[in-house]
Enzyme design. Structure first.
Site, mmCIF file in Angstrom:
data_model
loop_
_atom_site.group_PDB
_atom_site.id
_atom_site.type_symbol
_atom_site.label_atom_id
_atom_site.label_comp_id
_atom_site.label_asym_id
_atom_site.label_seq_id
_atom_site.Cartn_x
_atom_site.Cartn_y
_atom_site.Cartn_z
ATOM 1 N N GLU A 134 -29.065 25.969 3.075
ATOM 2 C CA GLU A 134 -27.650 25.826 2.758
ATOM 3 C C GLU A 134 -27.335 25.879 1.266
ATOM 4 O O GLU A 134 -26.294 26.403 0.876
ATOM 5 C CB GLU A 134 -27.120 24.497 3.336
ATOM 6 N N SER A 416 -21.176 -17.112 54.842
ATOM 7 C CA SER A 416 -22.072 -18.270 54.747
ATOM 8 C C SER A 416 -22.643 -18.483 53.357
ATOM 9 O O SER A 416 -23.256 -19.518 53.100
ATOM 10 C CB SER A 416 -23.231 -18.124 55.743
#
Length: 778
Positions: A134, A416
């Protein structure tokens, strides 16, 4: 030199042309000696037409270009950010990072998938690769690389196309931060101006760090950390030469080179970067050859983890937005340390999926397929009973199919699974696990009339409280609720975090509604010596600057006494060892554990909540719109296998640790039939066991059954503590929901005298008398 006379008009025209070139000539002290005459100019134009008109065209072009450049520069300066905004270039949208309890990356919450890292945590190989491809003179120029601009211009002219760009890293940061991605001269000039300003405001390393965190790498990934994790499953600090070249090469054209788009192109681009590194002397020939020959291994650890625990993530996201606001969560980014254990979460999701598949196969065998538009659902919550920290959460069969969290948002009847709270209230009132509950065949009076719940487990008229919970006797639970009073049980349920409960006799059978998370947390209080820890998902939240914004602190609420917690745990250990959840042992789970099954009327819901000393887990199965899962499908068959398989995985490294009795609990040998102190005659029958009692509640009288003979003990009333005053004269409005009897269990542990007692004729309920039907036993 021959001088030609010139008219005043010609002199004025020449003067105006020259003065129109402000960059070439000053207005001050201009002299025009020896100007050519008009005739001379005409003669020259006639004799040298190409030269003359070429010069005029060149002069016009220079004037036009100078004017356009001046206008472009003036236009470029308009709308640019001021110095203060430029200095704030480091601000950017950041993702919120969510970690699990072991510090592993679990999720991200983001507007842009960006994970910020300082330059010191970027691999040197990645730094070199980026500079090589770059901006090789990054540390030498002042924002604009004149040499590169000239070289790119020559190359583009030769190839007659825009083959090379000349933007420096600083210019790219300027574009990423302040400008739109448009290809115009004005934008390029603005980019150059801003690059110079950035160079004045930041150091080279700071600019490089900005670049590494702002650049887009394709596939929704911003910054090198997100790209490294999203493509290679590694942190940016751990990249080798080949991997660094691959990541650095993506910036030129993320949509073209992204690994998710075309791995071949990405590899070709990587090799170009490697060649640039070799040309810049950053790597040697051997390294180049090795890197070029290496294969690309794609590993998306960033979003792979996001596929797990979506219900947990959504709960955390909602809390964060409530606490800190959307902008701070999605734009500023936070570091969030959660209570999640990724390994447990993966196991939880796998077992929920497996359980649903098994149940659907069972439905198919029984020719009860689920409607295609309403799939069977399941949920699971696992948490640490000592802290309330949620380790795993599954809110349904699939987050993509339905974001409704059935672990935290759905309220259902627990069946239950509510009975332990009734017996806990009884223990708190002074009753004991050995208390004999009698009158099991006596109906309860309600506003609708006499009501007697179905019960497949007890044919006699009496049973101890321990045996009643182990066998999940409906009638024993209802009778005990009547004895201690409905309000007392409802108060204890509320103190355990279950919320307000209906004041009806069927409360004993779970006619109230609860969430799975609340029910699981309530059971956790029994595992935690009676102290309730509220469920929590987040441990700590810090800003990107390291400021601590939130830190959790365990807050315990005293729910029941330590002795009650131990006694109810002891009773529920029987449920696991020899009761309705005995399949847990058959499936190979051997750690000390306690828990309770729950099945609602018409087999619409199946629950199991159980715990060890370190982990409490609750599971639920059902439809969003309640309907029968499987006819006769008890929780022992539907829910218990899912719980067991998950706990086998979640506790595989845990040591066997027993629930310790508090100092105010003592063990006494009792006869299992009567709950009284055992005699030598009792011991000869083999019906003696050690029962636990809170000090002061232990029996003082000897078992009359084997002391005097006969069965008169069965007619004896239960021992009611003097402090208990229960009003049974109150009538209640009966709730519509009634729990079916739980799956039958082996009767070997049921007191022999109770089994042998003659069963009285069962009284018919109110609706049975009205409609002429038998009792409501399922």
């Amino acid at each position: 030199m021959i001088q030609h006379p010139a008219s005043e008009a010609l002199r004025a025209e020449a003067r105006s042309i020259l003065l129109a070139q402000p960059l070439l000539i000053s207005r001050q002290n201009v002299r025009f000696p020896n100007l050519p005459t008009r005739r001379h100019i005409e003669d020259f134009a006639r004799t040298n037409p190409r030269t003359f008109y070429g010069g005029v065209l060149a002069l016009f072009s220079v004037s036009l270009a100078t004017g356009f450049l001046t206008w472009s520069l003036l236009s470029a300066f308009q709308g640019l950010p001021d110095g203060e905004v430029v200095r704030a270039a480091g601000s950017m949208n950041r993702a919120t990072t969510i970690l699990d309890v072991q510090g592993r990356h679990a999720f991200t919450i983001f507007k842009e998938q960006r994970l910020h890292v300082p330059l010191a945590q970027v691999s040197p190989h990645l730094v070199n690769a980026t500079l090589a491809i770059e901006d090789q003179r990054f540390y030498d120029h002042s924002g604009i690389d004149v040499i590169r601009i000239a070289g790119a211009a020559v190359n583009n002219v030769i190839k007659w196309r825009a083959d090379q760009g000349a933007s420096t890293i600083t210019q790219q940061v300027a574009r990423l931060t302040f400008l739109k991605p448009e290809k115009t001269l004005r934008r390029k000039l603005q980019e150059a101006i801003l690059a110079v300003r950035l160079e004045r405001a930041f150091t080279k390393d700071q600019i490089l760090e900005l670049y590494f965190n702002k650049a887009y790498f394709g596939d929704g990934l911003y910054g090198v950390e997100a790209a490294s994790l999203g493509y290679l499953g590694k942190h940016a600090s751990d990249l080798n030469v080949a991997e660094a070249a691959l990541i650095a090469g993506l910036v030129k054209s993320p949509s073209t080179y992204a690994l998710s788009t075309d791995a071949t192109r990405a590899t070709t681009r990587r090799n170009v970067v490697l060649g640039a590194m070799r040309g810049a002397g950053m790597i040697d020939e051997a390294t180049l050859v090795s890197a070029v020959q290496s294969e690309v291994q794609v590993d998306d650890s960033l979003r792979r983890e996001d596929a797990v625990g979506q219900y947990f993530k959504e709960e955390v996201r909602q809390q964060l937005v409530d606490w800190f606001g959307w902008d701070r969560v999605y734009r500023e980014g936070l570091k969030v340390e959660t209570t999640l254990d990724l390994d447990m979460q993966k196991a939880a999701e796998a077992e929920v999926a497996r359980a649903l598949a098994d149940i659907e196969k069972l439905q198919a065998r029984r020719r009860r397929p689920a409607p295609t538009n309403e799939p069977l659902q399941a949920a699971l919550v696992a948490l640490d009973p000592a802290t309330g920290e949620v380790r795993a959460m599954v809110g349904g069969r699939g987050f993509e199919e339905s974001r409704f969290n059935r672990a935290t948002q759905s309220k259902r009847q627990p069946g239950s699974a509510f009975k332990p709270f009734v017996y806990a209230a009884a223990l708190e009132a002074g009753y004991t696990p050995a208390t004999l509950i009698s009158g099991l065949a006596d109906p309860i009076m309600t506003f609708q009339g006499a009501w007697l719940p179905s019960d497949d487990h007890v044919d006699g008229d009496a049973i101890t409280m321990r045996a009643a919970l182990r066998t999940s006797s409906n009638r024993a639970a209802v009778q005990m609720l009547q004895t201690i009073g409905v309000p007392a049980a409802a108060r204890y349920a509320e103190s355990l975090g279950l919320g307000a409960m209906p004041q009806v006799p069927s409360l004993a059978l779970g006619s109230g509604e609860v969430t799975l998370q609340a029910l699981t947390s309530a059971f956790g209080a029994f595992a935690n010596r009676g102290e309730l820890a509220a469920p929590s998902l987040i441990r700590r939240v810090t800003s990107n600057e390291g400021e601590v914004l939130y830190e959790s602190h365990v807050t315990l609420t005293h729910a029941v006494s330590p002795s009650t917690a131990f006694l109810i745990t002891s009773m529920m250990q029987d449920v696991v060892n020899a009761g309705t959840a005995a399949q847990i042992r058959q499936m190979g789970f051997h750690l000390p554990a306690a828990g309770k099954t729950g099945t609602t009327s018409e087999y619409r819901d199946a629950w199991f909540v159980g715990y060890t000393t370190k982990l409490v887990t609750g599971v639920w199965v059902g439809y969003d719109k309640p309907r029968t899962i499987v006819p006769g499908g008890y929780a022992a068959q539907i829910a218990v296998p899912m719980w067991t398989r998950f706990m086998l995985s979640a506790t595989k490294d845990d040591k066997s640790e027993w629930f310790g009795a508090p100092s105010d609990v003592i063990g006494v040998e009792v006869d299992r039939a009567t709950g009284r102190r055992a005699t030598d005659a009792c011991r000869q029958t083999g019906q003696v066991s050690v029962e636990y009692f809170a000090k002061g509640t232990e029996p003082i009288d000897m078992c009359p059954l084997h002391r005097f003979g006969g069965l008169q003990a069965l007619a004896m009333a239960p021992r009611v503590p003097a402090a208990v005053v229960a009003s049974n004269a109150v009538t209640y409005e009966q709730a519509s929901a009634t729990e079916p009897a739980e799956a039958k269990v082996a009767t070997a542990a049921v007191p022999a005298a109770v089994q042998a007692a003659p069963a009285p004729a069962k009284k018919r309920g109110f609706w049975s008398r009205v409609f002429g039907k038998g009792d409501d036993k399922k």
